[in-house]
Scaffold this motif. Structure first.
Motif, PDB file in Angstrom:
ATOM      1  N   SER A   1       0.836  -1.208   0.000  1.00  0.00           N
ATOM      2  CA  SER A   1       0.000   0.000   0.000  1.00  0.00           C
ATOM      3  C   SER A   1       0.866   1.251   0.000  1.00  0.00           C
ATOM      4  N   SER A   2       1.964   1.213   0.753  1.00  0.00           N
ATOM      5  CA  SER A   2       2.815   2.403   0.845  1.00  0.00           C
ATOM      6  C   SER A   2       3.440   2.736  -0.507  1.00  0.00           C
ATOM      7  N   ARG A   3       3.632   1.711  -1.336  1.00  0.00           N
ATOM      8  CA  ARG A   3       4.200   1.945  -2.670  1.00  0.00           C
ATOM      9  C   ARG A   3       3.204   2.676  -3.574  1.00  0.00           C
ATOM     10  N   VAL A   4       1.946   2.248  -3.508  1.00  0.00           N
ATOM     11  CA  VAL A   4       0.907   2.897  -4.315  1.00  0.00           C
ATOM     12  C   VAL A   4       0.718   4.328  -3.809  1.00  0.00           C
ATOM     13  N   VAL A   5       0.715   4.481  -2.475  1.00  0.00           N
ATOM     14  CA  VAL A   5       0.558   5.816  -1.881  1.00  0.00           C
ATOM     15  C   VAL A   5       1.691   6.734  -2.343  1.00  0.00           C
ATOM     16  N   ARG A   6       2.901   6.223  -2.404  1.00  0.00           N
ATOM     17  CA  ARG A   6       4.044   7.054  -2.816  1.00  0.00           C
ATOM     18  C   ARG A   6       3.849   7.593  -4.239  1.00  0.00           C
ATOM     19  N   SER A   7       3.360   6.741  -5.126  1.00  0.00           N
ATOM     20  CA  SER A   7       3.101   7.202  -6.498  1.00  0.00           C
ATOM     21  C   SER A   7       2.040   8.297  -6.505  1.00  0.00           C
ATOM     22  N   ALA A   8       0.976   8.096  -5.726  1.00  0.00           N
ATOM     23  CA  ALA A   8      -0.107   9.091  -5.688  1.00  0.00           C
ATOM     24  C   ALA A   8       0.402  10.406  -5.110  1.00  0.00           C
ATOM     25  N   ILE A   9       1.215  10.308  -4.051  1.00  0.00           N
ATOM     26  CA  ILE A   9       1.742  11.519  -3.402  1.00  0.00           C
ATOM     27  C   ILE A   9       2.657  12.284  -4.359  1.00  0.00           C
ATOM     28  N   ASN A  10       3.475  11.563  -5.109  1.00  0.00           N
ATOM     29  CA  ASN A  10       4.357  12.237  -6.072  1.00  0.00           C
ATOM     30  C   ASN A  10       3.551  13.062  -7.068  1.00  0.00           C
ATOM     31  N   ARG A  11       2.431  12.495  -7.550  1.00  0.00           N
ATOM     32  CA  ARG A  11       1.569  13.228  -8.475  1.00  0.00           C
ATOM     33  C   ARG A  11       0.988  14.479  -7.814  1.00  0.00           C
ATOM     34  N   LEU A  12       0.522  14.303  -6.571  1.00  0.00           N
ATOM     35  CA  LEU A  12      -0.121  15.417  -5.869  1.00  0.00           C
ATOM     36  C   LEU A  12       0.870  16.537  -5.579  1.00  0.00           C
ATOM     37  N   ARG A  13       2.110  16.159  -5.275  1.00  0.00           N
ATOM     38  CA  ARG A  13       3.119  17.177  -4.965  1.00  0.00           C
ATOM     39  C   ARG A  13       3.439  18.013  -6.199  1.00  0.00           C
ATOM     40  N   GLN A  14       3.422  17.349  -7.370  1.00  0.00           N
ATOM     41  CA  GLN A  14       3.648  18.101  -8.606  1.00  0.00           C
ATOM     42  C   GLN A  14       2.558  19.149  -8.813  1.00  0.00           C
ATOM     43  N   GLU A  15       1.396  18.891  -8.203  1.00  0.00           N
ATOM     44  CA  GLU A  15       0.291  19.852  -8.306  1.00  0.00           C
ATOM     45  C   GLU A  15       0.260  20.804  -7.124  1.00  0.00           C
ATOM     46  N   GLY A  16       1.327  20.781  -6.325  1.00  0.00           N
ATOM     47  CA  GLY A  16       1.452  21.745  -5.236  1.00  0.00           C
ATOM     48  C   GLY A  16       0.765  21.363  -3.930  1.00  0.00           C
ATOM     49  N   LYS A  17       0.255  20.132  -3.847  1.00  0.00           N
ATOM     50  CA  LYS A  17      -0.426  19.712  -2.623  1.00  0.00           C
ATOM     51  C   LYS A  17       0.610  19.249  -1.585  1.00  0.00           C
ATOM     52  N   LYS A  18       0.307  19.546  -0.323  1.00  0.00           N
ATOM     53  CA  LYS A  18       1.234  19.162   0.752  1.00  0.00           C
ATOM     54  C   LYS A  18       0.747  17.879   1.413  1.00  0.00           C
ATOM     55  N   VAL A  19       1.277  16.775   0.934  1.00  0.00           N
ATOM     56  CA  VAL A  19       0.866  15.459   1.437  1.00  0.00           C
ATOM     57  C   VAL A  19       2.109  14.699   1.877  1.00  0.00           C
ATOM     58  N   GLY A  20       2.055  14.095   3.057  1.00  0.00           N
ATOM     59  CA  GLY A  20       3.196  13.335   3.573  1.00  0.00           C
ATOM     60  C   GLY A  20       2.877  11.856   3.658  1.00  0.00           C
ATOM     61  N   LEU A  21       3.934  11.056   3.778  1.00  0.00           N
ATOM     62  CA  LEU A  21       3.771   9.608   3.961  1.00  0.00           C
ATOM     63  C   LEU A  21       4.391   9.215   5.304  1.00  0.00           C
ATOM     64  N   PHE A  22       3.640   8.464   6.090  1.00  0.00           N
ATOM     65  CA  PHE A  22       4.168   7.856   7.316  1.00  0.00           C
ATOM     66  C   PHE A  22       4.083   6.354   7.133  1.00  0.00           C
ATOM     67  N   ARG A  23       5.255   5.705   7.104  1.00  0.00           N
ATOM     68  CA  ARG A  23       5.284   4.264   6.824  1.00  0.00           C
ATOM     69  C   ARG A  23       5.837   3.507   8.026  1.00  0.00           C
ATOM     70  N   PRO A  24       4.966   2.820   8.791  1.00  0.00           N
ATOM     71  CA  PRO A  24       5.494   1.980   9.876  1.00  0.00           C
ATOM     72  C   PRO A  24       6.335   0.850   9.281  1.00  0.00           C
ATOM     73  N   ILE A  25       7.523   0.650   9.821  1.00  0.00           N
ATOM     74  CA  ILE A  25       8.362  -0.490   9.407  1.00  0.00           C
ATOM     75  C   ILE A  25       8.213  -1.610  10.443  1.00  0.00           C
ATOM     76  N   THR A  26       8.107  -1.227  11.731  1.00  0.00           N
ATOM     77  CA  THR A  26       7.683  -2.222  12.732  1.00  0.00           C
ATOM     78  C   THR A  26       6.188  -2.029  12.923  1.00  0.00           C
ATOM     79  N   LEU A  27       5.437  -3.128  12.755  1.00  0.00           N
ATOM     80  CA  LEU A  27       3.989  -3.055  12.993  1.00  0.00           C
ATOM     81  C   LEU A  27       3.715  -3.328  14.472  1.00  0.00           C
ATOM     82  N   TRP A  28       4.540  -4.135  15.093  1.00  0.00           N
ATOM     83  CA  TRP A  28       4.648  -4.198  16.549  1.00  0.00           C
ATOM     84  C   TRP A  28       6.130  -4.267  16.891  1.00  0.00           C
TER      85      TRP A  28
END
Lengths: 354, 180
Positions: free
Chosen positions: A256-283
């Motif tokens: 999911s984080s990979r798909v989100v990264r692609s979407a965020i890259n597109r949004l940033r090109q349009e000037g939107k301020k979107v961040g990604l928080f990716r847990p690497i440890t789930l517990w």
């Protein structure tokens, strides 16, 4: 360092070998078969043991035995097979035996399908088997992390004498990406607790998870909880990308984080301020990091391939201090970049006019 | 710059291999790349496909929904993917199996390659996939021909290395179709 292209499953298997793993017990299931296939070929070359058991239940109990005898031992399976292993995992956690368990998750419930899924999050992070136990759970987000986290998993399993799970999924396992492989490790850890014979000691080492007398079991559980508290304090890992200046933070792991990264890259090109928080440890879950972002007034969107599991931990972490919305895809479907893009846009403050 | 491609065809036509060569060639040029195969309960003789992403940045989604490049080795693959190729994109299709000229999607360059006949001319009808890949490289310039040729050594198992010169001939034959 030279990079080679490897499937995620193969990268994980080679990473395990280079981290000193010499024992593998498992039973076939798609979409993780590249791991046992690779180990079957590779382990004999390094003097290790590969054994295909007659069932997942046998395999996890072989892991229990080999880990108890001090070996660096791995098993892998996919969702229905991981369910079968749960009794053994609970025993291993109770007996404090180090080992690594890989779940290349597919859709459920039941036999489900072969497509990627993230609907085993609860099983991985909240128990799965019986009793008050915890696994350290890593969620790799690319093939390089398959290599890096499996190495770390063996070290942490031995450091804490605890089973460690790698929660991957079908896409992470099947996808090929460049990886830089570490050198073969040869050092070994001292394991004075392992059942390797008395070797001159007066008392034998015994590995079990039995606490028949009430006070014994209470003492064992207090000891386990103290260990989990140490783990929770020291082992949290996560990645942030542009969370500081973001109006909206998307929380996602693995595929999911990979798909989100692609979407965020597109949004940033349009000037939107979107961040990604990716847990690497789930517990342990990175709840403090999320809590402090919530305190800064951030909004959150959780994207996962389930009906809503990770989102519960995010809501607990932000504890009413922030708005949390959710976008989940049910078993067998991966969100498209366009779907995630649209959902982020509609979750942004002022309808996306950021 | 990010390039997203789909290679599709019948099982056995070598579409997975040409996808891997694209990705490996990109990696040898220092790019970030992913290769993702269709997998699962696939039917023998059914269609297979893979997604390839080549980028200057870390790759996000490895699944390509809207490619800017398509190599279609059979009719069903062309039908399935031609509608989603982005304007400005390139489609190379196997004219040996696709006789009827498909309708041209808006803003997409459609390029026919008689892969079977060209492969037979080179002397081995199994290298049609390489002819198609060579043509795709010539049109899209996504990865240099030399990088893909170097990738052959990495992607093909050692017992197949004697076939590298044949594969290089096929790649160059495909590339030559796009010159001039």
């Amino acid at each position: 360092m030279e990079r080679v292209m490897m499937k995620g499953n193969e990268a994980l298997a080679e990473g395990a070998i280079r981290a000193g793993c010499r024992y593998f017990f498992g039973y076939p299931i798609t979409p993780q078969n590249e791991i046992p296939e690779y180990m079957a070929r590779r382990l004999p070359e390094v003097g290790g043991v590969f054994l295909q058991a007659e069932s997942e239940v046998s395999a996890i109990n072989m892991v229990y035995g080999a880990g108890g005898a001090g070996g660096r031992v791995l098993t892998s399976s996919s969702s229905p097979g991981i369910s079968l292993k749960q009794e053994g995992i609970s025993y291993i956690a109770g007996a404090q035996v180090p080992c690594v368990i890989v779940n290349v998750a597919r859709g459920g419930p039941g036999l489900g399908g072969l497509n990627p899924s993230q609907s085993d999050y609860f099983q991985a992070t909240k128990g799965g088997g019986h009793g008050d136990y915890r696994l350290l759970v890593y969620a790799p987000g690319n093939a390089q992390e398959m290599v890096d986290l499996i190495g770390l998993a063996f070290d942490k399993a031995e450091e804490y004498r605890n089973p460690v799970m790698i929660l991957s999924d079908a896409i992470m396992g099947q996808m090929m990406e460049p990886v830089a492989l570490p050198a073969m490790r040869t050092e070994t850890t001292e394991k004075p607790w392992a059942t390797t014979g008395k070797q001159g000691r007066s008392k034998p080492n015994i590995i079990n998870s039995l606490g028949l007398v009430g006070e014994d079991l209470e003492r064992i559980n207090i000891e386990l909880q103290a260990k989990y508290a140490r783990l929770a304090a020291a082992e949290v890992r996560y990645e942030t990308d542009g969370t500081g200046e973001a109006d909206l933070i998307v929380v996602a792991y693995g595929t999911s984080s990979r798909v989100v990264r692609s979407a965020i890259n597109r949004l940033r090109q349009e000037g939107k301020k979107v961040g990604l928080f990716r847990p690497i440890t789930l517990w342990p879950f990175p709840k403090e990091a999320l809590a402090s972002l919530a305190a800064e007034g951030k909004r959150f969107l959780v994207v996962e391939m389930s009906a809503g599991q990770l989102v519960e931990d995010v809501i607990l972490a932000v504890n009413d201090r922030a708005k949390v919305s959710f976008f989940g895809k049910l078993n067998g479907t991966v969100p498209t970049v366009r779907e995630v893009y649209d959902r982020i846009l509609s979750s942004l403050p002022e309808g996306g006019e950021g | 710059m990010t390039h997203e491609m789909v290679c599709a065809g019948f099982g056995g036509q070598g579409v997975m291999l040409i996808g891997q060569l694209l990705a490996y060639g990109g990696m040898l040029e220092g790019k970030e790349v992913t290769w993702f195969p269709s997998y699962g309960p696939e039917m023998r003789g059914g269609t297979a496909n893979c997604s390839v992403v080549i980028s200057d940045q870390p790759v996000g989604s490895p699944i390509v929904a809207e490619p800017d490049g398509l190599i279609a080795m059979n009719g069903p693959s062309l039908m399935r993917f031609k509608g989603v190729v982005k304007p400005g994109g390139v489609i190379v299709y196997n004219a040996s199996l696709i006789e009827e000229l498909p309708e041209q999607p808006a803003g997409v360059r459609l390029f026919a390659v008689a892969t079977n006949e060209l492969a037979q001319e080179i002397g081995n009808d199994k290298v049609g996939n390489m002819v198609a890949l060579g043509a795709f490289l010539g049109l899209s310039k996504v990865v240099g021909l030399a990088s893909v040729e170097a990738a052959l050594e990495k992607v093909l198992p050692e017992r197949r290395h004697h076939l590298i010169p044949l594969n290089i001939s096929a790649l160059r034959r495909g590339w030559a179709l796009t010159e001039g």
